[in-house]
Design a protein around this motif. Structure first.
Motif, PDB file in Angstrom:
ATOM      1  N   VAL A  21       0.878  -1.169   0.000  1.00 23.61           N
ATOM      2  CA  VAL A  21       0.000   0.000   0.000  1.00 23.61           C
ATOM      3  C   VAL A  21       0.913   1.216   0.000  1.00 23.61           C
ATOM      4  CG1 VAL A  21      -1.758   1.283   1.265  1.00 23.61           C
ATOM      5  CG2 VAL A  21      -1.802  -1.224   1.260  1.00 23.61           C
ATOM      6  N   ASN A  22       0.694   2.148  -0.921  1.00 25.18           N
ATOM      7  CA  ASN A  22       1.544   3.333  -1.047  1.00 25.18           C
ATOM      8  C   ASN A  22       1.004   4.481  -0.205  1.00 25.18           C
ATOM      9  OD1 ASN A  22       3.380   2.245  -2.943  1.00 25.18           O
ATOM     10  ND2 ASN A  22       1.868   2.536  -4.550  1.00 25.18           N
ATOM     11  N   TYR A  23       1.917   5.185   0.464  1.00 29.54           N
ATOM     12  CA  TYR A  23       1.585   6.393   1.221  1.00 29.54           C
ATOM     13  C   TYR A  23       2.436   7.525   0.677  1.00 29.54           C
ATOM     14  CZ  TYR A  23      -1.026   3.455   4.362  1.00 29.54           C
ATOM     15  OH  TYR A  23      -1.948   2.592   4.879  1.00 29.54           O
ATOM     16  N   ALA A  24       1.790   8.570   0.181  1.00 27.47           N
ATOM     17  CA  ALA A  24       2.488   9.709  -0.409  1.00 27.47           C
ATOM     18  C   ALA A  24       3.204  10.487   0.684  1.00 27.47           C
ATOM     19  CB  ALA A  24       1.503  10.612  -1.143  1.00 27.47           C
ATOM     20  N   VAL A  25       4.525  10.478   0.639  1.00 29.36           N
ATOM     21  CA  VAL A  25       5.326  11.177   1.644  1.00 29.36           C
ATOM     22  C   VAL A  25       6.477  11.969   1.032  1.00 29.36           C
ATOM     23  CG1 VAL A  25       4.780   9.635   3.572  1.00 29.36           C
ATOM     24  CG2 VAL A  25       6.668   9.068   2.043  1.00 29.36           C
ATOM     25  N   GLY A  26       6.648  11.923  -0.281  1.00 24.33           N
ATOM     26  CA  GLY A  26       7.749  12.618  -0.935  1.00 24.33           C
ATOM     27  C   GLY A  26       8.833  11.639  -1.353  1.00 24.33           C
ATOM     28  N   ASP A  27       9.913  12.160  -1.920  1.00 30.35           N
ATOM     29  CA  ASP A  27      11.048  11.334  -2.332  1.00 30.35           C
ATOM     30  C   ASP A  27      11.803  10.885  -1.088  1.00 30.35           C
ATOM     31  OD1 ASP A  27      10.628  11.425  -5.088  1.00 30.35           O
ATOM     32  OD2 ASP A  27      11.656  13.350  -5.264  1.00 30.35           O
ATOM     33  N   VAL A  28      11.722   9.627  -0.761  1.00 29.16           N
ATOM     34  CA  VAL A  28      12.235   9.078   0.494  1.00 29.16           C
ATOM     35  C   VAL A  28      13.741   8.843   0.426  1.00 29.16           C
ATOM     36  CG1 VAL A  28      12.067   7.124   2.075  1.00 29.16           C
ATOM     37  CG2 VAL A  28      10.012   7.979   0.929  1.00 29.16           C
ATOM     38  N   THR A  29      14.452   9.323   1.463  1.00 29.73           N
ATOM     39  CA  THR A  29      15.873   9.026   1.613  1.00 29.73           C
ATOM     40  C   THR A  29      16.147   8.165   2.842  1.00 29.73           C
ATOM     41  OG1 THR A  29      16.340  11.042   2.860  1.00 29.73           O
ATOM     42  CG2 THR A  29      16.561  11.157   0.460  1.00 29.73           C
ATOM     43  N   ALA A  30      15.276   8.203   3.837  1.00 29.86           N
ATOM     44  CA  ALA A  30      15.427   7.387   5.048  1.00 29.86           C
ATOM     45  C   ALA A  30      14.044   7.203   5.673  1.00 29.86           C
ATOM     46  CB  ALA A  30      16.366   8.063   6.041  1.00 29.86           C
ATOM     47  N   ILE A  31      13.851   6.073   6.355  1.00 29.27           N
ATOM     48  CA  ILE A  31      12.561   5.787   6.979  1.00 29.27           C
ATOM     49  C   ILE A  31      12.789   5.218   8.382  1.00 29.27           C
ATOM     50  CG2 ILE A  31      12.403   3.480   5.960  1.00 29.27           C
ATOM     51  CD1 ILE A  31       9.336   4.005   5.693  1.00 29.27           C
ATOM     52  N   VAL A  32      11.919   5.588   9.321  1.00 26.41           N
ATOM     53  CA  VAL A  32      11.968   5.079  10.692  1.00 26.41           C
ATOM     54  C   VAL A  32      10.549   4.756  11.146  1.00 26.41           C
ATOM     55  CG1 VAL A  32      14.087   6.253  11.418  1.00 26.41           C
ATOM     56  CG2 VAL A  32      11.882   7.420  11.637  1.00 26.41           C
ATOM     57  N   ALA A  33      10.436   3.898  12.139  1.00 27.95           N
ATOM     58  CA  ALA A  33       9.133   3.566  12.709  1.00 27.95           C
ATOM     59  C   ALA A  33       9.214   3.683  14.224  1.00 27.95           C
ATOM     60  CB  ALA A  33       8.723   2.149  12.305  1.00 27.95           C
ATOM     61  N   GLY A  34       8.156   4.208  14.818  1.00 33.14           N
ATOM     62  CA  GLY A  34       8.072   4.356  16.263  1.00 33.14           C
ATOM     63  C   GLY A  34       6.691   4.864  16.631  1.00 33.14           C
ATOM     64  N   ASP A  35       6.420   4.947  17.914  1.00 32.99           N
ATOM     65  CA  ASP A  35       5.126   5.441  18.393  1.00 32.99           C
ATOM     66  C   ASP A  35       5.259   6.932  18.694  1.00 32.99           C
ATOM     67  OD1 ASP A  35       2.648   5.883  19.481  1.00 32.99           O
ATOM     68  OD2 ASP A  35       2.903   4.508  21.169  1.00 32.99           O
ATOM     69  N   PHE A  36       4.927   7.785  17.740  1.00 30.00           N
ATOM     70  CA  PHE A  36       5.116   9.227  17.872  1.00 30.00           C
ATOM     71  C   PHE A  36       4.062   9.903  18.744  1.00 30.00           C
ATOM     72  CE2 PHE A  36       6.936   8.864  13.368  1.00 30.00           C
ATOM     73  CZ  PHE A  36       8.209   8.610  13.851  1.00 30.00           C
ATOM     74  N   ASP A  37       2.890   9.280  18.869  1.00 32.23           N
ATOM     75  CA  ASP A  37       1.811   9.937  19.623  1.00 32.23           C
ATOM     76  C   ASP A  37       1.425   9.205  20.906  1.00 32.23           C
ATOM     77  OD1 ASP A  37       0.617   7.777  18.383  1.00 32.23           O
ATOM     78  OD2 ASP A  37      -0.968   8.945  17.418  1.00 32.23           O
TER      79      ASP A  37
END
Length: 175
Positions: A21-37
């Protein structure tokens, strides 16, 4: 992940994955995952080639809200609670975005040095001096930069050490 979107592939539980599933976020150079909220659901953030850190909050079912854009970013990214408020903060070479705990971030602050900018090849956070505060380590071209954290989201002036060659992303994980 790639191009102008991040691709999320949910696991089926048998070692295979559902279609992306694609999520529009811009031209990606790095990605991270965490609980931000702080809701216990995984969120993700990306750095883009245009210098933005974009974050998308997760619903907990493998889908995400539209991404929110925050200024500042190039190179690598790491997530740590630098100011000990219980919210994840985003470290990008040269700056830190302190998390507000609701999935948004404060304007970037300096993390003690230039951090190598887009030429950084590795970035980590660890307690280097045993004071129970996270410090930042950035590898760039032939140097390693360290900035000691003060425990409140601010940093001392970075120290630069000659590494004798390119510091790559294959460096030993420090956190």
């Amino acid at each position: 992940m790639g191009g102008r979107s991040a691709q999320i592939c949910l696991g089926k539980g048998d070692g295979t994955f559902q279609p992306p599933v694609n999520y529009a976020v811009g031209d990606v150079t790095a990605i991270v995952a965490g609980d931000f909220d702080g809701d216990g659901k995984l969120d993700f953030g990306v750095l883009t080639t245009t210098g933005l850190f974009n974050s998308a909050l997760g619903y907990g079912d493998g889908t995400f809200q539209a991404a929110l854009a925050f200024s500042q970013g190039s190179g690598r990214v790491t997530l740590v609670d630098f100011n000990k408020d219980g919210s994840l903060d985003v470290a990008i070479p040269g700056s830190v975005l302190l998390g507000n705990g609701d999935g948004t971030f404060q304007p970037p602050t300096n993390n003690g040095g230039n951090g190598g900018g887009s030429f950084s090849s590795a970035m980590r956070a660890a307690d280097l001096n045993g004071d129970k505060n996270f410090d930042v380590i950035v590898g760039n071209s032939s140097n390693i930069e360290t900035a000691l954290g003060n425990g409140d989201g601010t940093f001392q002036q970075a120290m630069t050490f000659f590494a004798g060659g390119w510091v790559g992303s294959h460096s030993r994980r420090l956190q």
